[in-house]
Motif scaffolding. Sequence first.
Motif, PDB file in Angstrom:
ATOM      1  N   GLY A 137     -12.099 -11.054   4.319  1.00 53.83           N
ATOM      2  CA  GLY A 137     -11.283 -11.673   3.283  1.00 53.83           C
ATOM      3  C   GLY A 137     -11.489 -13.178   3.291  1.00 53.83           C
ATOM      4  O   GLY A 137     -11.676 -13.807   2.248  1.00 53.83           O
ATOM      5  N   SER A 188     -13.208  -0.634   4.073  1.00 54.77           N
ATOM      6  CA  SER A 188     -12.137  -0.450   5.069  1.00 54.77           C
ATOM      7  C   SER A 188     -11.095  -1.542   4.979  1.00 54.77           C
ATOM      8  O   SER A 188     -10.034  -1.445   5.598  1.00 54.77           O
ATOM      9  N   LEU A 189     -11.384  -2.583   4.230  1.00 53.47           N
ATOM     10  CA  LEU A 189     -10.425  -3.662   4.131  1.00 53.47           C
ATOM     11  C   LEU A 189      -9.175  -3.181   3.406  1.00 53.47           C
ATOM     12  O   LEU A 189      -9.267  -2.586   2.342  1.00 53.47           O
ATOM     13  N   PRO A 190      -8.001  -3.457   3.991  1.00 53.88           N
ATOM     14  CA  PRO A 190      -6.779  -3.033   3.307  1.00 53.88           C
ATOM     15  C   PRO A 190      -6.610  -3.869   2.049  1.00 53.88           C
ATOM     16  O   PRO A 190      -6.914  -5.046   2.034  1.00 53.88           O
ATOM     17  N   SER A 191      -6.150  -3.241   1.018  1.00 51.46           N
ATOM     18  CA  SER A 191      -5.995  -4.002  -0.218  1.00 51.46           C
ATOM     19  C   SER A 191      -4.580  -3.858  -0.733  1.00 51.46           C
ATOM     20  O   SER A 191      -3.840  -2.956  -0.345  1.00 51.46           O
ATOM     21  N   LEU A 192      -4.242  -4.762  -1.599  1.00 47.84           N
ATOM     22  CA  LEU A 192      -2.917  -4.711  -2.206  1.00 47.84           C
ATOM     23  C   LEU A 192      -2.931  -3.869  -3.474  1.00 47.84           C
ATOM     24  O   LEU A 192      -2.000  -3.890  -4.258  1.00 47.84           O
ATOM     25  N   GLU A 193      -4.018  -3.182  -3.674  1.00 40.64           N
ATOM     26  CA  GLU A 193      -4.123  -2.380  -4.895  1.00 40.64           C
ATOM     27  C   GLU A 193      -3.543  -1.000  -4.709  1.00 40.64           C
ATOM     28  O   GLU A 193      -2.865  -0.470  -5.577  1.00 40.64           O
ATOM     29  N   ARG A 194      -3.845  -0.400  -3.560  1.00 45.20           N
ATOM     30  CA  ARG A 194      -3.364   0.965  -3.346  1.00 45.20           C
ATOM     31  C   ARG A 194      -2.755   1.116  -1.978  1.00 45.20           C
ATOM     32  O   ARG A 194      -3.307   0.664  -0.986  1.00 45.20           O
ATOM     33  N   LYS A 195      -1.672   1.813  -1.938  1.00 44.88           N
ATOM     34  CA  LYS A 195      -0.988   2.051  -0.660  1.00 44.88           C
ATOM     35  C   LYS A 195      -1.510   3.304   0.002  1.00 44.88           C
ATOM     36  O   LYS A 195      -2.020   4.189  -0.663  1.00 44.88           O
ATOM     37  N   GLY A 196      -1.336   3.357   1.283  1.00 47.15           N
ATOM     38  CA  GLY A 196      -1.557   4.605   2.005  1.00 47.15           C
ATOM     39  C   GLY A 196      -2.989   5.073   2.075  1.00 47.15           C
ATOM     40  O   GLY A 196      -3.262   6.209   2.407  1.00 47.15           O
ATOM     41  N   VAL A 197      -3.923   4.178   1.777  1.00 45.57           N
ATOM     42  CA  VAL A 197      -5.327   4.591   1.836  1.00 45.57           C
ATOM     43  C   VAL A 197      -5.980   3.870   3.010  1.00 45.57           C
ATOM     44  O   VAL A 197      -5.995   2.650   3.062  1.00 45.57           O
ATOM     45  N   PHE A 198      -6.504   4.632   3.938  1.00 46.72           N
ATOM     46  CA  PHE A 198      -7.120   4.011   5.104  1.00 46.72           C
ATOM     47  C   PHE A 198      -8.518   4.553   5.271  1.00 46.72           C
ATOM     48  O   PHE A 198      -8.700   5.724   5.523  1.00 46.72           O
ATOM     49  N   ARG A 199      -9.499   3.676   5.150  1.00 45.08           N
ATOM     50  CA  ARG A 199     -10.874   4.171   5.291  1.00 45.08           C
ATOM     51  C   ARG A 199     -11.585   3.397   6.403  1.00 45.08           C
ATOM     52  O   ARG A 199     -12.256   2.431   6.162  1.00 45.08           O
ATOM     53  N   GLY A 200     -11.396   3.878   7.610  1.00 49.07           N
ATOM     54  CA  GLY A 200     -12.049   3.217   8.729  1.00 49.07           C
ATOM     55  C   GLY A 200     -13.473   3.708   8.878  1.00 49.07           C
ATOM     56  O   GLY A 200     -13.889   4.665   8.247  1.00 49.07           O
TER      57      GLY A 200
END
Lengths: 284, 338, 366
Positions: free
Chosen positions: B221, B262-274
Motif C-alpha cells: 500500500g 492478498s492485500l486487505p481492501s476497504l471494498e469487500r469485507k470478509g474476503v481473505f486471500r493469502g
Amino acid sequence: MTRPPVLATARRHPQLAAGLAIVVLVVAFGPVGSLFVDTDLARVGSAPSDRTPSVEHLLGTDAAGRDLLAVMVAGTPLTLRIGFVAGAVGLGIGIVLGFMAGYFGGLVDTLIKGAADVLLTIPGLLFLVVLATSLRTAVTVDMMALVVASLAWMLPTRTIRAQVLSMRERGYVQVARFSGMSDLEIIAREMLPNLLPYLAASFVSAVGAAVLASVGLEALGLGPQNEPTLGMTIYWALYYTSLLRGIWWWWAPPMIMIVLIFVGLFLISMGLDRIANPRLWRAS
Amino acid sequence: MKPAVNGRTVLRVEGLRVHYHTARGPVRAVEGVDFELGAGERLGLVGESGSGKSTMAMAIMGLIRPPGRIEGGRIKLGDLELLTLSTEDMRRVRFARISLIPQGVMNSLNPVMRVGAQIADTIQAHQERPTREELAERVRSLLTLVELEAATARMYPHELSGGMKQRVGMAIAVALRPEVIIADEPTSALDVVVQKRVMDTLFRVQQELDAALILVGHDMGLMAQCVDRIGVMYAGRLVELGPVQRLFDEPLHPYTRMLVTSLPSLERKGVFRGIPGLPPSLLNPPAGCAFHPRCPEVMDRCVSETPRLESVVEAGSAREASASDRRAACHLHSGDRS
Amino acid sequence: MNAPLLEARSASQVFGGGLFDRRRIVAVQEATLLLPDDQPVIVAIAGESGSGKTTLARLLLGMLAPTGGSVRFRGTELRQLDRRTRVTFRRQVQAIFQDPFEVFNPFYRVDHTLTVPVAKFYPELSRAQRWQRIEEGLQAVGLRPEETLGRYPHELSGGQRQRIMVTRALLADPRVIVADEPVSMVDASLRATILETLFRIHRDRGISLVYITHDLTTAYQLSHTILIMYRGAVVEMGDVERVIKTPRHPYTQLLVRSIPLPDPKRRWGEVPDADRREDEGLPISAPTAAGESDTPADDVTQTEASPGADSGCVFASRCPHVMPRCREQRPSLVLTDPGRAAACYLYEEAAVLSQEQVAQLSHGGG
C-alpha cells in the motif's frame, strides 16, 4: 579419520575446556595422589621435622613433622569441599529466595531484598571472624563450609531476583498462565530451565568466593585447626615464619594450588559467559 | 510523483549475489539481481522477510560484514564501480554520494548525544573542516530541510517522538547531499498518520536534493502511494520490475499477483486471500523457480529451470522487448522475447 | 437472558499518580465493551500506539486490575471470582499476542506450548488421544503436524508460529479469543491466511473475537463492530461499515485518510469517495491546510503522547474543528446515526448514550 567430538568442542570453547581441565586436575589430585602418597604422613609428628625436599619427602616436611606432599594430597580435597558445599548452599538459598522475591513481588520481595541488601553491606570477613570466634566447639570442615555459606547467599539472591523480574514479563510466561499453569509450575518449568547457564556461572563464582573466604579465615587461624586444609597450611607456614626462613616448599605449594583453583574457575566462568553471550565474543 | 527526470541512470546493479556463510552452509540472501535507478526517480523494492531486500540495501552501501560476503556482480554509481573500491574509498562514497536511512534508525541514535551533535558528527567524519558557525548553520538548515525546528538540535533522542527521530535519521543521511538515498522501512514503526507526514517530508527532501530514492519495504500500500517503479523480490531474486501503475493493474508474476490480491481492501469485507505454503528456505532453496511450490500456475519447466529476469512485451504494445519497461522472471512470459 | 460473557463497564486504568510517582498516565479512560453470551461477535479495538488498546485488552484478559469501573466475567467482577470460576475464566477467555517469537519458551520445542494446555485441560485423555487433539488442532489452522512438531521456535516462520499460537488458544476450547495485533509482525502474504483462520473459527465454532489492531483495513475486513481509541478514550464506535466508510469523529477521519491504499490512482490523503456524500447534513472535514498541519508540533512528542489529559477532549490539541468547549470537558458518546456513536461536540444535538446503550452498541446489539 574424523576428530573425536570432545576435541572439536574443546577447540570451539578453549577457555571452558582449559578451565575444566585445570579444575578436574585439581579435584583429581587428592584421590589420585592418595594412591601414591600415604596420607597418614600428613599428621603431626609422623615424620622427622624440618626436612628439605628429598626423595622420601618430595616436598620436605614442616616444623611439626608433617610430610608436605601428603598435606597437599590430603588438604586439597578438604578445601575444595568447603568451596563446593558453601557454593552450593549459598546458591541453593539464593535460588529459593531470589525466585520468591522476583516472582511474587510485594511484601515478600521487600523483605528478602531488604535482608540481602543489609547483609551485603556488612564487611564479609569481619562477620565471618566474629562468627568463627564465637563458635565454642572445634571447627570442622563442614562447619567451615556453613560459616562461609552464611554470607554466600546474598549476591545470588539479588542477581537471580533480577533475572526473574525480567523473565516474568516475557511472552511465554504470560502464555503459560493462559495454558493453566500454576505459579510454582511456571517458576519450575518455564523460568528455571532458561536460567541454567546463568546458574552454572553463578555457582562457579560462588565456589570461588567461598574458597577465598575460607582460605582467608584459615590463614588467620580461624579454621579447622586439626585439618590440613590449604588455608590452615598457609597459617602454619606463616606461624613458623617460613617466609622469612625461605622454606618455600611449605608456603608455595598451597599458594600455587589456590591460584590454580582460581584460574580454573575463572576460565570456566569465562567459557560459560561465552556460551551465554556468543555475540559479545565474536571477533570483529 | 514525477517520472524519471532526464533518463540518466545514476545507479546500476548487475548480477549481485550475496551469501551468508553459516555453520550450516551458505544462505543465499541475494542471488543475481539486476536493476537500474534513474536520476530523481523513486524505486520501490518490495518483499517479505527473507526476500533479500535489506541485504541488497546493505550491499549497495558496502556494509556487508562476515559471515556475509558479496559473491559476485557489479554496482555502478555513475562511473564508479563500487565493489572494486578500497574500504577507505567506499567510506568516502558512503553518505557523500549514496546514503542509507537504515531500518529502525530511530533506535540507532546515540542516546547520550544531543541530536544536533550527531548530525554534526556525520559532516565532520567526512574530513570536512567547517568552522563552528558553519557547522551549526549546516545542522540548522538540515533540520529545517527535514521539517524540524532548529531547537531540536539541543534535544536528546528520548525527548523526541518516533516521527521526529525518524526525521533526525533522515537529516543524518542527507547531511552531505548524496545523489542516491536508500530508505529501508523508514516508517515501519510509525503510526499511520505520522507515517504519511514522514514520507511527505522524505519526498520533499529528495526533491530539494534532486536525488534518487530507493524505498525498501514490505507494505505494498505504501509503495503504491510512494514510488514510480517497483521491484518485487522473492528468495533473493527480483521476480518483477516495472512502473507502479501497470504492476498493480496487471501483475506479470504470479507472486506479485497473489501479493496484490492478498492485500486487505476497504471494498469487500470478509474476503481473505493469502498465499498458501511457506516462505522458501534460503539455505536450501527450491530447485528451479523458488516460487514454484506455491505457484498456482506452475509448469514442468518451473521445477527445473530458474527463470531469468527478462523484458516482457505486453500484448497490444507497439514496443519492442528491449524498450519495454516491464520485466518479469517467470516462464509464463519467457517466450515473449523477440 | 444470561449475564454477558465478558464486559468492561467504564473501565479505567491510571498509572502512577501516587505518592512517589508524580506523573499520572491515564491509559484507558472509561471504556465500555460487552460480549454477549448468546451470540458470537467480532469486535475490533483500533488505535495507534499510546491509544490504550493493548491496556484495554489486558484489562479484559484479567492481566491488569482496573483502577476505575469494572471488568466482569459472566456478571462477576474478575477480582471477585472464586477459585473454580477463575479457572473457567482462564480457560474460556484465551489470548493471542503480537510477537510470535517471544511467546515461545526457547528452551523447549514448540510441542511444549501445545502439550501443556492439553494436559491441563484434558487430564482424562490418554497420551495417544492428546496427540490426536494436537494434530487435529494444527491441521485445523492449516499446518502440517509432521512439519511443525518436534521443531524449535527459531526453526519455524513467523506465520507458522502464530498459527501454532492460534492452535494453542483453540485447545482450551474457549468462548472468547482476544487477539492483540496478531498479524502485525507476520509477513504480508501470510496475514490473510491467519486472519482467515480466525474468521473461520469464529464462524464454525461460535467463538467471539476481540481483534486489537492499528490497521483499519484488516479491522474492516474481519469485524462487525469497532472501537476507535485515541489517548485512552474511545472516540468513535459502532458498526464497522459506518465507522470506516463514513467516519464522524475528526480523528477517525484523519486515520482513514492516512491509510495508504494499494491503488496508485487514489491519491494519499484525499477524502475517500464514500466520505464525499453529504448525508444527513453533518459536516465532513476536508483536508484543509489547517487540519493537516504539517508541522511536527502536531507529531506529538513522547511525553505528550502518553495519554490522558484529564480535562477536555483527548483530540482537542490536534482537531481542526476545536471549540472552547472541547478543552473544558470531555464529550460523551452520542448516537450520531443508527448503530454508531462518536464522542464529539460537533454532534451535540444527538442523543447522549447511557453506559448500557454503549455496551449494547459495542457488539452490534440493541
